[in-house]
Design a protein around this motif. Structure first.
Motif, short mmCIF file in Angstrom:
data_model
loop_
_atom_site.label_atom_id
_atom_site.label_comp_id
_atom_site.label_asym_id
_atom_site.label_seq_id
_atom_site.Cartn_x
_atom_site.Cartn_y
_atom_site.Cartn_z
N HIS A 6 72.18 62.93 66.20
CA HIS A 6 72.11 61.66 65.44
C HIS A 6 70.94 60.83 65.95
O HIS A 6 71.00 60.24 67.04
CB HIS A 6 73.43 60.89 65.62
N HIS A 8 67.07 58.54 64.62
CA HIS A 8 66.44 57.82 63.51
C HIS A 8 64.92 57.74 63.66
O HIS A 8 64.34 56.65 63.66
CB HIS A 8 67.01 56.39 63.41
N HIS A 169 80.35 59.38 64.92
CA HIS A 169 79.18 59.25 65.80
C HIS A 169 79.35 58.04 66.71
O HIS A 169 80.04 57.07 66.36
CB HIS A 169 77.90 59.21 64.95
N ASP A 219 71.12 58.26 68.95
CA ASP A 219 71.11 57.10 68.07
C ASP A 219 69.81 56.31 68.28
O ASP A 219 69.76 55.09 68.12
CB ASP A 219 72.34 56.19 68.26
ZN LIG Z 1 72.78 55.63 63.69
#
Ligand SMILES: [Zn+2]
Length: 271
Positions: A6, A8, A169, A219
């Motif tokens: 996970h 970004h 998550h 994350d």
């Molecule tokens: Zn996230």
């Protein structure tokens, strides 16, 4: 292979030096899923997946953005259909009670209305995941006083909707809540928080986890683990999450990397 389940890199935080961050991932080498939080970042996640080996994409509208734009099922479906090799999940979607004050201020909605809208959009993600045989990436966050129980509400939706393949998550619930999710066969994702969590809750959860349901994630750009606290997070730092889990479970780092890499492949249905 090290697998950040996970992240970004599709976010603005990497606009200045994205290619360098990607190079560090490719050199490691590692695998990752860039997670969409709106349609534009979902598109970006797909673009990054198409251009880089071992990069995959999840498509979704984050619960804190459900009033910012419409969730157009047909647009998401087209993106999935055109990129079926690289789109592995729907999300992140779910329920977020933490940011209610901001949503109330911006859109003048009350809590019940926000909750209903998040739930409606969450169920649309679930439908698309089912229709396309994709995993579901779930986001949950409690309100600041923890008077409400976001994890119970999420659990109820997943059970009602008969979801089978999902990860919660950045899991932030209690040990009892963790047990409920893993009893249903869901995965839990652990971030850099485990490297600085003083409460001991996450450690106690990791100890009772079925090994085949543990995922690691950054994350990124958020939640940077020790020893990089204070810096922007990036996928290669997920290694520190693996090191901490290895310490808790008395395994080697290599074993944790192999285990969590295989778990991610199973969740996302990768060869
Ligand atoms: Zn996230």
């Amino acid at each position: 292979m090290l697998f950040d389940s996970h992240t970004h890199l599709n976010f603005q935080a990497y606009d200045e030096d994205r290619e360098e961050v990607i190079k560090r991932c490719l050199d490691f080498p590692m695998s990752l899923v860039n997670i969409g939080a709106a349609f534009a970042t979902s598109l970006k996640a797909v673009e990054l997946a198409k251009n880089n080996q071992n990069f995959y994409a999840a498509l979704g509208l984050h619960p804190i953005h459900v009033f910012d734009e419409e969730f157009k099922i047909t647009d998401y479906q087209k993106l999935i259909t055109a990129n079926s090799e690289k789109v592995v999940a729907m999300g992140e979607s779910g329920l977020d009670y933490y940011h209610f004050n901001e949503v109330e201020e911006k859109y003048g909605v009350d809590f019940a209305k926000m909750q209903a809208k998040q739930r409606e959009i969450f169920i649309k993600h679930i439908q698309l995941a089912k229709d396309n045989n994709l995993a579901l990436v779930v986001h949950g966050r409690n309100d600041q006083e923890s008077k409400l129980n976001v994890y119970q509400d999420i659990f109820n939706v997943l059970v009602e909707q008969k979801v089978e393949r999902a990860v919660i998550h950045c899991f932030g619930g209690s040990l009892e809540e963790a047990k409920k999710f893993v009893d249903k066969g869901f995965y839990l994702g652990f971030t850099g928080i485990i490297t600085f969590d003083k409460t001991g809750v996450l450690e106690s959860i990791i100890k009772i986890m079925p090994r085949d349901k543990i995922l690691i994630e950054t994350d990124a750009p958020y939640l940077t683990p020790v020893p990089n606290r204070g810096k922007r997070n990036e996928p290669v730092y997920v290694e520190h999450v693996a090191v901490k889990i290895a310490e808790i479970l008395e395994m080697s780092k290599e074993e944790v990397i192999e285990l969590t890499g295989n778990n991610a492949k199973n969740l996302f249905n990768l060869k």
